[in-house]
Motif scaffolding. Structure first.
Motif, PDB file in Angstrom:
ATOM      1  N   UNK A  13      13.764   2.233   0.816  1.00 26.42           N
ATOM      2  CA  UNK A  13      14.066   3.330  -0.111  1.00 26.42           C
ATOM      3  C   UNK A  13      15.444   3.915   0.183  1.00 26.42           C
ATOM      4  N   UNK A  14      15.740   4.081   1.466  1.00 30.35           N
ATOM      5  CA  UNK A  14      17.044   4.627   1.852  1.00 30.35           C
ATOM      6  C   UNK A  14      18.176   3.676   1.476  1.00 30.35           C
ATOM      7  N   UNK A  15      17.946   2.396   1.661  1.00 35.87           N
ATOM      8  CA  UNK A  15      18.960   1.416   1.269  1.00 35.87           C
ATOM      9  C   UNK A  15      19.193   1.458  -0.239  1.00 35.87           C
ATOM     10  N   UNK A  16      18.119   1.526  -0.994  1.00 33.75           N
ATOM     11  CA  UNK A  16      18.218   1.603  -2.457  1.00 33.75           C
ATOM     12  C   UNK A  16      18.981   2.853  -2.864  1.00 33.75           C
ATOM     13  N   UNK A  17      18.646   3.984  -2.268  1.00 31.88           N
ATOM     14  CA  UNK A  17      19.315   5.234  -2.603  1.00 31.88           C
ATOM     15  C   UNK A  17      20.802   5.153  -2.281  1.00 31.88           C
ATOM     16  N   UNK A  18      21.130   4.584  -1.161  1.00 29.25           N
ATOM     17  CA  UNK A  18      22.537   4.464  -0.773  1.00 29.25           C
ATOM     18  C   UNK A  18      23.301   3.589  -1.781  1.00 29.25           C
ATOM     19  N   UNK A  19      22.719   2.501  -2.204  1.00 24.86           N
ATOM     20  CA  UNK A  19      23.345   1.612  -3.181  1.00 24.86           C
ATOM     21  C   UNK A  19      23.490   2.315  -4.530  1.00 24.86           C
ATOM     22  N   UNK A  20      22.432   3.010  -4.957  1.00 23.33           N
ATOM     23  CA  UNK A  20      22.478   3.712  -6.239  1.00 23.33           C
ATOM     24  C   UNK A  20      23.545   4.813  -6.237  1.00 23.33           C
ATOM     25  N   UNK A  85      20.545   3.277 -15.900  1.00 19.39           N
ATOM     26  CA  UNK A  85      21.236   2.008 -15.622  1.00 19.39           C
ATOM     27  C   UNK A  85      20.254   0.897 -15.937  1.00 19.39           C
ATOM     28  N   UNK A  86      20.549   0.121 -16.961  1.00 17.81           N
ATOM     29  CA  UNK A  86      19.618  -0.883 -17.487  1.00 17.81           C
ATOM     30  C   UNK A  86      19.283  -1.991 -16.489  1.00 17.81           C
ATOM     31  N   UNK A  87      20.194  -2.298 -15.576  1.00 17.04           N
ATOM     32  CA  UNK A  87      19.952  -3.442 -14.686  1.00 17.04           C
ATOM     33  C   UNK A  87      19.295  -3.076 -13.350  1.00 17.04           C
ATOM     34  N   UNK A  88      18.649  -1.915 -13.283  1.00 23.38           N
ATOM     35  CA  UNK A  88      17.884  -1.586 -12.075  1.00 23.38           C
ATOM     36  C   UNK A  88      16.645  -2.471 -12.008  1.00 23.38           C
ATOM     37  N   UNK A  89      16.380  -3.016 -10.826  1.00 23.74           N
ATOM     38  CA  UNK A  89      15.161  -3.802 -10.680  1.00 23.74           C
ATOM     39  C   UNK A  89      13.957  -2.864 -10.572  1.00 23.74           C
ATOM     40  N   UNK A  90      12.771  -3.434 -10.574  1.00 23.35           N
ATOM     41  CA  UNK A  90      11.541  -2.648 -10.603  1.00 23.35           C
ATOM     42  C   UNK A  90      11.414  -1.720  -9.393  1.00 23.35           C
ATOM     43  N   UNK A  91      11.738  -2.218  -8.213  1.00 23.08           N
ATOM     44  CA  UNK A  91      11.630  -1.391  -7.006  1.00 23.08           C
ATOM     45  C   UNK A  91      12.624  -0.228  -7.050  1.00 23.08           C
TER      46      UNK A  91
END
Length: 111
Positions: A13-20, A85-91
């Motif tokens: 989750x933290x990695x995803x947040x950092x990327x977003x 953002x349309x290209x976000x994956x499901x996770x």
């Protein structure tokens, strides 16, 4: 100082947040630089500080994280999560929705 706490975040989750946040900073805020200069500069500054907060947490290598954010950090994360953002994956969609709901409630409770 008032804090907003997000509980039960996982390493991914933290990695995803950092990327977003990075994507939000590079592609959204830059577009607003000429039309909303001061708010964009503030957003850049907050996202950059969040990068280090999240990086420090990620380096702790825990299974579950509880992180406290300042109100301005929480509001910036909420702005990022609200950005479509349309290209976000499901996770990624799951993480941003979870954060959006939690942060929105906590920020509204402050008012």
């Amino acid at each position: 100082m008032t804090k907003v706490t997000v509980k039960n975040l996982h390493f991914k989750d933290l990695e995803v947040l950092q990327i977003e946040l990075d994507i939000f900073n590079k592609y959204v805020a830059i577009k607003e630089l000429t039309t909303d200069f001061l708010n964009t500069i503030i957003t850049f500054d907050i996202v950059n500080s969040l990068y280090f907060v999240l990086r420090n947490k990620i380096e702790q290598s825990q299974e579950v994280y509880n992180i406290s954010f300042t109100v301005s950090q929480a509001a910036t994360i909420l702005k990022c999560c609200n950005f479509h953002r349309a290209d976000r994956d499901l996770y990624t969609k799951h993480v941003t929705t979870k954060l959006r709901i939690d942060l929105d409630k906590q920020l509204k409770d402050l008012v």
